[in-house]
Design an enzyme around this catalytic site. Structure first.
Site, PDB file in Angstrom:
ATOM      1  N   GLN A 152      -4.522  -5.373   6.849  1.00  0.00           N
ATOM      2  CA  GLN A 152      -5.457  -6.324   6.238  1.00  0.00           C
ATOM      3  C   GLN A 152      -5.354  -7.711   6.870  1.00  0.00           C
ATOM      4  OE1 GLN A 152      -7.705  -5.329   4.125  1.00  0.00           O
ATOM      5  NE2 GLN A 152      -6.868  -3.385   3.415  1.00  0.00           N
TER       6      GLN A 152
ATOM      7  N   ASP B 236       3.004  -4.615   8.058  1.00  0.00           N
ATOM      8  CA  ASP B 236       1.778  -3.823   7.931  1.00  0.00           C
ATOM      9  C   ASP B 236       0.595  -4.782   8.055  1.00  0.00           C
ATOM     10  OD1 ASP B 236      -0.505  -2.602   6.996  1.00  0.00           O
ATOM     11  OD2 ASP B 236       0.360  -1.926   5.096  1.00  0.00           O
TER      12      ASP B 236
ATOM     13  N   LYS C  72     -10.813  -0.862   9.940  1.00  0.00           N
ATOM     14  CA  LYS C  72     -10.960  -2.048   9.089  1.00  0.00           C
ATOM     15  C   LYS C  72     -11.325  -3.279   9.901  1.00  0.00           C
ATOM     16  CE  LYS C  72      -7.368  -0.484   5.846  1.00  0.00           C
ATOM     17  NZ  LYS C  72      -8.083   0.109   4.712  1.00  0.00           N
TER      18      LYS C  72
ATOM     19  N   HIS D 108       0.871  -1.173   0.000  1.00  0.00           N
ATOM     20  CA  HIS D 108       0.000   0.000   0.000  1.00  0.00           C
ATOM     21  C   HIS D 108       0.917   1.234   0.000  1.00  0.00           C
ATOM     22  CE1 HIS D 108      -2.802   2.973   1.754  1.00  0.00           C
ATOM     23  NE2 HIS D 108      -3.783   2.135   1.496  1.00  0.00           N
TER      24      HIS D 108
ATOM     25  N   CYS E 199      -4.734   2.367  -3.712  1.00  0.00           N
ATOM     26  CA  CYS E 199      -3.500   2.854  -3.073  1.00  0.00           C
ATOM     27  C   CYS E 199      -2.337   1.895  -3.282  1.00  0.00           C
ATOM     28  CB  CYS E 199      -3.707   3.110  -1.581  1.00  0.00           C
ATOM     29  SG  CYS E 199      -4.910   4.380  -1.244  1.00  0.00           S
TER      30      CYS E 199
END
Lengths: 131, 415
Positions: free
Chosen positions: B210, B207, B233, B129, B372
């Site tokens: 997700q 990261d 999220k 991202h 993104c």
């Protein structure tokens, strides 16, 4: 019961035992409570056998922080330094004796924090605080 | 095609999400398949925040009065829930930020600024991202280190041979890689990659934007140095996210923003920093949002992350089967068994924006664009894709409606 503790706290806060810094000394450390700006400087004379012979402190802060410093100071005199470093959070809260809210607990513990950070390090203090 | 068996009563779960029961257009129910962009919120989260504002609001960490006490307890209580949720070893390792983006920028501007310079290398990847590319580019321009990107293989995986080569041949200080791709759905072997990075003396940032919402995450088992994610999220509110980092690293890092709450002592000559985690939380934090995230973590914990993951695996597997029937479709990323619940796709001769527009007319919310991740789309050779992303409340019937609407989209373009 709580009333008795309140009087004791006020007495210690107004007439701090061992008030005034010791010069020379072989322990001298100052800590602050960033939440309210309380300041506490603790000095000690520890003899060759590792016994705390004299304690002297000064600082500015609320009745709780000053009373806790006074009570802890009394307790430290005559104690082996190594033993003093094992004093835990609950012991100080029990000395204060009245229920404290989370932000005030920081006030009560400032003198113990000064002892622990000055002797060991910040991480050691966080272990005591998080117990 | 028969519907898959699901591990829990998804209708009961859907009843917790008020927004799912409204009409998208008059007479058309909402089918929300844009969860990778942001998930919806259960009433438990909405209520926790409302209740806080109705009964508890005050500033934290400062006041002596009862409201400040209650607000502080609620705020710090949320931090402890999150610590447990990701299995950090200590609550002081959990820093509240505005979200994943701010968490990465914090690491770049503090740890990065103090530790990266000419000759050093930061390894990232082509499937990142923008939030995990741009902060490093900004800092690299200033500090003179270089950034190398792990390429993506034809089956949507990171090229781990190149990764190994980079670690061996270059002076890598930090590896910063996505745990689960927001486009391909690829779940990267973070634990193995972190171990390799450590063998070469590099730190590892994952990261988790997700991954944390969709699967169990144990930061100690992964043994990553930094782990970042967002609240919105994972059924929580916007404006709140987490930076987890190992304590010794946080202690060595300079502060991020200066201001209230992050100091130990201030004089006109200089200042000293507060203890962890407050050193990195200057100013009044997002109190209601932190409490909302705490409620979200409770909600996810009750369903169980393993169970949620099983549900989503059933949905994505079914979705990939249904989508593969559609003529002219290309779905990007690995097989269902190796990916999260996200399906980015293109339809031959129809732009992704047109796909999203026509799906919207049928009540279906998907994302269209580069999500993104422009470098990844460049690698895929497309300017844009449409993306259906699922969550714990997604149903096989919603997948059916998506497939039907895609057939309809083709007909609308006379294909």
């Amino acid at each position: 019961m709580e009333e008795m503790y309140r009087e004791l706290i006020l007495d210690h806060a107004r007439h701090g035992r061992n008030w005034g810094l010791l010069m020379p000394n072989n322990f001298d450390h100052e800590e602050h409570n960033p939440l309210c700006g309380d300041r506490l400087r603790l000095t000690m004379r520890i003899d060759d056998a590792g016994i705390i012979r004299e304690v002297g402190w000064d600082g500015e802060g609320c009745a709780i922080s000053q009373a806790a410093a006074s009570m802890l100071g009394e307790e430290l005199v005559g104690k082996p330094y190594a033993e003093a470093l094992k004093i835990n959070k609950q012991h100080v809260l029990d000395m204060i004796g009245i229920p404290l809210t989370i932000n005030r607990i920081k006030c009560a513990l400032l003198s113990l924090k000064t002892l622990i950070v000055g002797s060991l390090d910040q991480r050691a203090w966080e272990r005591v605080e998080d117990e | 095609m028969p519907h898959p068996t699901l591990p829990y009563d998804v209708e009961a779960v859907r009843n917790d999400f008020p927004i799912l029961h409204q009409e998208h257009h008059p007479g058309t129910p909402l089918i929300y398949l844009d969860n990778a962009a942001s998930s919806q919120k259960p009433r438990q989260v909405i209520e926790a925040m409302n209740e806080y504002y109705r009964t508890t609001h005050s500033n934290v960490h400062r006041g002596i009065h009862k409201l400040s006490e209650s607000a502080t307890l609620a705020y710090e209580g949320a931090r402890k829930k999150i610590r447990s949720f990701i299995n950090a070893s200590n609550w002081r390792e959990v820093i509240f930020t505005r979200g994943t983006t701010e968490s990465i920028n914090l690491v770049a501007q503090t740890w990065g600024r103090a530790n990266l310079g000419p000759g050093d290398v930061v390894v990232s990847s082509v499937m990142e991202h923008h939030a995990n590319i741009v902060p490093w580019q900004i800092l690299a321009a200033e500090r003179g280190f270089s950034i190398e990107y792990i390429p993506v293989t034809s089956d949507g995986q990171l090229d781990l041979e190149v990764y190994e080569r980079l670690l061996t041949q270059r002076s890598v200080k930090l590896v910063s890689v996505v745990h689960c791709s927001n486009v391909l759905g690829t779940v990267n072997p973070i634990a193995d990659m972190a171990r390799q990075a450590h063998q070469h003396g590099a730190l590892f940032l994952a990261d988790g934007a997700q991954s944390v919402p969709h699967m169990p995450v144990d930061v100690q088992a992964l043994d990553v140095d930094f782990f970042v994610f967002s609240g919105h999220k994972m059924a929580g509110p916007t404006g709140i996210g987490i930076l987890y980092a190992k304590r010794a690293i946080l202690e060595s890092m300079p502060p991020y923003q200066g201001g209230g709450d992050m100091i130990a002592q201030v004089t006109l000559q200089g200042s000293t920093w507060n203890e962890l985690p407050y050193k990195f939380e200057a100013g009044t934090p997002s109190i209601a949002e932190a409490i909302g995230l705490g409620a979200a973590v409770d909600y996810l914990g009750q369903l169980g992350m393993t169970t949620i993951h099983r549900h989503e695996q059933s949905i994505i597997q079914y979705a990939l089967e249904r989508l593969s029937e559609i003529p002219g479709i290309t779905v990007y990323g690995p097989d269902a068994c190796r990916k999260g619940a996200v399906a980015a796709f293109t339809l031959e001769r129809i732009h992704a924006h047109d796909v999203a527009q026509l799906l919207d007319a049928d009540g279906i919310a998907v994302r269209a664009g580069h999500h993104c991740a422009m470098p990844l789309h460049q690698h895929l050779g497309v300017t844009a894709s449409a993306r259906a992303s699922f969550y714990l409340y997604s149903t096989p019937s919603e997948v059916d409606k998506l497939a039907e609407a895609l057939y309809k989209t083709r007909r609308a373009f006379a294909l």
